[in-house]
Enzyme design. Structure first.
Site, PDB file in Angstrom:
ATOM      1  N   LYS A  41     130.964 154.884  11.467  1.00  0.00           N
ATOM      2  CA  LYS A  41     131.853 153.806  12.310  1.00  0.00           C
ATOM      3  C   LYS A  41     133.139 154.341  11.294  1.00  0.00           C
ATOM      4  CE  LYS A  41     130.816 149.935   9.335  1.00  0.00           C
ATOM      5  NZ  LYS A  41     130.458 148.446   9.457  1.00  0.00           N
ATOM      6  N   ARG A 139     129.013 135.802  11.241  1.00  0.00           N
ATOM      7  CA  ARG A 139     129.962 136.689  11.889  1.00  0.00           C
ATOM      8  C   ARG A 139     129.531 136.924  13.304  1.00  0.00           C
ATOM      9  NH1 ARG A 139     131.594 142.334   8.921  1.00  0.00           N
ATOM     10  NH2 ARG A 139     129.412 142.827   9.737  1.00  0.00           N
ATOM     11  N   HIS A 168     122.075 141.551   9.213  1.00  0.00           N
ATOM     12  CA  HIS A 168     122.945 142.335   8.069  1.00  0.00           C
ATOM     13  C   HIS A 168     123.229 141.382   6.986  1.00  0.00           C
ATOM     14  CE1 HIS A 168     125.880 145.068   6.983  1.00  0.00           C
ATOM     15  NE2 HIS A 168     127.173 144.268   6.967  1.00  0.00           N
ATOM     16  N   ARG A 242     120.096 151.836   7.152  1.00  0.00           N
ATOM     17  CA  ARG A 242     121.324 152.036   7.503  1.00  0.00           C
ATOM     18  C   ARG A 242     122.387 152.661   6.710  1.00  0.00           C
ATOM     19  NH1 ARG A 242     120.691 146.714  10.183  1.00  0.00           N
ATOM     20  NH2 ARG A 242     122.539 146.029   8.653  1.00  0.00           N
ATOM     21  N   TYR A 285     161.505 152.694  -6.542  1.00  0.00           N
ATOM     22  CA  TYR A 285     161.747 151.375  -6.053  1.00  0.00           C
ATOM     23  C   TYR A 285     161.505 150.242  -6.979  1.00  0.00           C
ATOM     24  CZ  TYR A 285     162.239 153.410  -1.405  1.00  0.00           C
ATOM     25  OH  TYR A 285     162.665 154.304  -0.334  1.00  0.00           O
ATOM     26  N   CYS A 332     155.410 155.203  -3.018  1.00  0.00           N
ATOM     27  CA  CYS A 332     156.444 154.924  -1.832  1.00  0.00           C
ATOM     28  C   CYS A 332     155.808 155.343  -0.803  1.00  0.00           C
ATOM     29  CB  CYS A 332     157.537 156.068  -2.078  1.00  0.00           C
ATOM     30  SG  CYS A 332     158.439 155.775  -3.852  1.00  0.00           S
ATOM     31  N   MET A 333     156.342 155.356   0.344  1.00  0.00           N
ATOM     32  CA  MET A 333     156.020 155.700   1.504  1.00  0.00           C
ATOM     33  C   MET A 333     155.115 156.911   1.743  1.00  0.00           C
ATOM     34  SD  MET A 333     157.615 155.317   5.645  1.00  0.00           S
ATOM     35  CE  MET A 333     157.797 153.526   5.390  1.00  0.00           C
ATOM     36  N   ASP A 334     156.013 157.903   1.597  1.00  0.00           N
ATOM     37  CA  ASP A 334     155.947 159.323   1.582  1.00  0.00           C
ATOM     38  C   ASP A 334     155.573 160.079   0.286  1.00  0.00           C
ATOM     39  OD1 ASP A 334     156.280 159.133   4.507  1.00  0.00           O
ATOM     40  OD2 ASP A 334     158.481 158.929   3.836  1.00  0.00           O
TER      41      ASP A 334
END
Length: 391
Positions: A41, A139, A168, A242, A285, A332-334
């Site tokens: 998954k 759950r 589970h 599992r 930043y 940072c983002m990138d």
């Protein structure tokens, strides 16, 4: 390939991990050896579900598990022929995919039971399903202490065939938690309250039941153990286990294991720029890093848009030329910045974010511990724009 940040997935190591798990189960369980449900998954925990599932089939897996119908559809599109179990809730899903893709659903609520029965009747098919019992996770699943009242309608559904029953564990990775064993007892208690025609539980599981058949003959069969539970207690192996994280070569922390497994993912990039920072100047930043001495910074094109956590700045490192280079400033983002003061580095040099370089290694467990999270999150967050290269 244009972007230098890539994840390399070693499919041979994956197949070896699967076989080592099978061998471990056989050595420990003898003639009661459980089968394996290979969990793929969440895009196989970030590794690429289609390629991973196909490799697991080659290694001998006959049953894989995913989170929802959409993931099951993607596995079929990739050419996976093994049985596919869908773990997730179905009551609000488009159920046509169960039949179009030949998927095995989990039924965990009365609403899902009615919806799947109606869909099976529409298709004029008899559909095999797995029944989930909630033993303390709170759950999904039918409550363990209410199955006498909640299950008769489902068990009587004319178009549904009970193939397996499972639960589970909420605290399998917490050796100090008493809930783990309590859930095992609750599961077996719930099994004991089902009609004899619905389940046969062998006596060595701790439950007095009719039949006492061994794993290959028992129908429906039972499963409960994820990776952590598999390592902790053979009493919860039942008929299948599992493994998820173990397949990818990682032991769930804080547990240890004698299993010899290999992490199958290496995450690497390359330096794109090298900068000098003067004493007292800041980096990134928020200027969260200030150079106490003249400092050399390497710029690496990998950031939080690629799944790297902000908390790695100031706590994590990368490997460059076989040495640890602390991540400084901010993720940072990138891109990120690494302190390479004293190292002879140049643009184009390899940067290892996860994996080995020289005599050192940064693994997923270490990275997770540095930022206070779990290995599952580290792997699953690795972004879609990072190319997976399979070898």
């Amino acid at each position: 390939m244009i972007r230098p940040t890539v994840a390399r997935i070693d499919l041979d190591a994956l197949k070896s991990n699967y076989r080592r798990i099978v061998e471990y189960l056989a050595a420990e369980a003898g003639d009661r050896t459980p089968g394996v449900i290979a969990v793929v998954k969440a895009n196989a925990y970030g590794h690429g579900a289609g390629q991973v599932a196909l490799a697991l089939e080659e290694a001998g897996a006959d049953l894989v598990a995913c989170a929802d119908i959409e993931e099951g559809h993607a596995l079929r599109e990739a050419g996976v022929a093994a049985e596919i179990l869908v773990f997730g809730a179905l009551s609000v899903s488009d159920l046509d995919g169960l039949f179009d893709c030949h998927l095995t659903p989990t039924i965990s609520t009365p609403g899902a039971a009615r919806a799947v029965q109606a869909a099976a009747r529409k298709y004029n098919q008899r559909l095999r399903y797995h029944l989930k019992i909630d033993t303390g996770m709170n759950r999904l699943g039918f409550r363990f202490d209410n199955v006498r009242r909640s299950l008769p309608e489902l068990l009587a559904s004319p178009n549904l065939e009970l193939a397996a029953i499972y639960t589970h564990f909420a605290t399998a990775d917490d050796p100090a938690s008493p809930l783990f064993n309590e859930q095992r007892l609750r599961f077996e208690q719930a099994l004991g309250t089902l009609p004899a025609s619905s389940v046969l539980v062998s006596s060595d599981s701790g439950t007095l039941t009719p039949g006492g058949s061994t794993r290959p003959e028992r129908t429906p069969y039972l499963h409960a153990a994820n990776s952590a539970a598999m390592l902790r207690d053979s009493r919860v192996w039942y008929d299948r286990v599992r493994p998820g994280l173990l397949l990818y070569g990682i032991v769930p922390p804080p547990l240890a294991s004698t299993l010899s497994l290999t992490p199958i993912m290496t995450l690497t990039s390359r330096i794109v720029a090298v900068k000098g920072v003067r004493t007292g100047e800041g980096v990134g930043y928020g200027v969260k890093f200030s150079a106490a001495i003249p400092t050399t910074i390497a710029i690496v094109p990998a950031g939080y848009a690629d799944g790297l956590d902000l908390r790695l700045a100031g706590g994590g490192s990368v490997l460059i030329r076989g040495r640890r280079a602390p991540i400084v400033g901010s993720v940072c983002m990138d891109m990120l910045m690494a302190d390479v003061t004293g190292l002879d580095v140049s643009p184009g040099d390899e940067v290892v974010i996860i994996g080995s370089q020289g005599d050192d290694r940064i693994d997923v467990r270490e990275m997770a511990a540095q930022i206070g999270t779990i290995p599952y999150e580290i792997l699953c967050r690795i972004g879609s724009r990072i190319e997976r290269l399979y070898q």
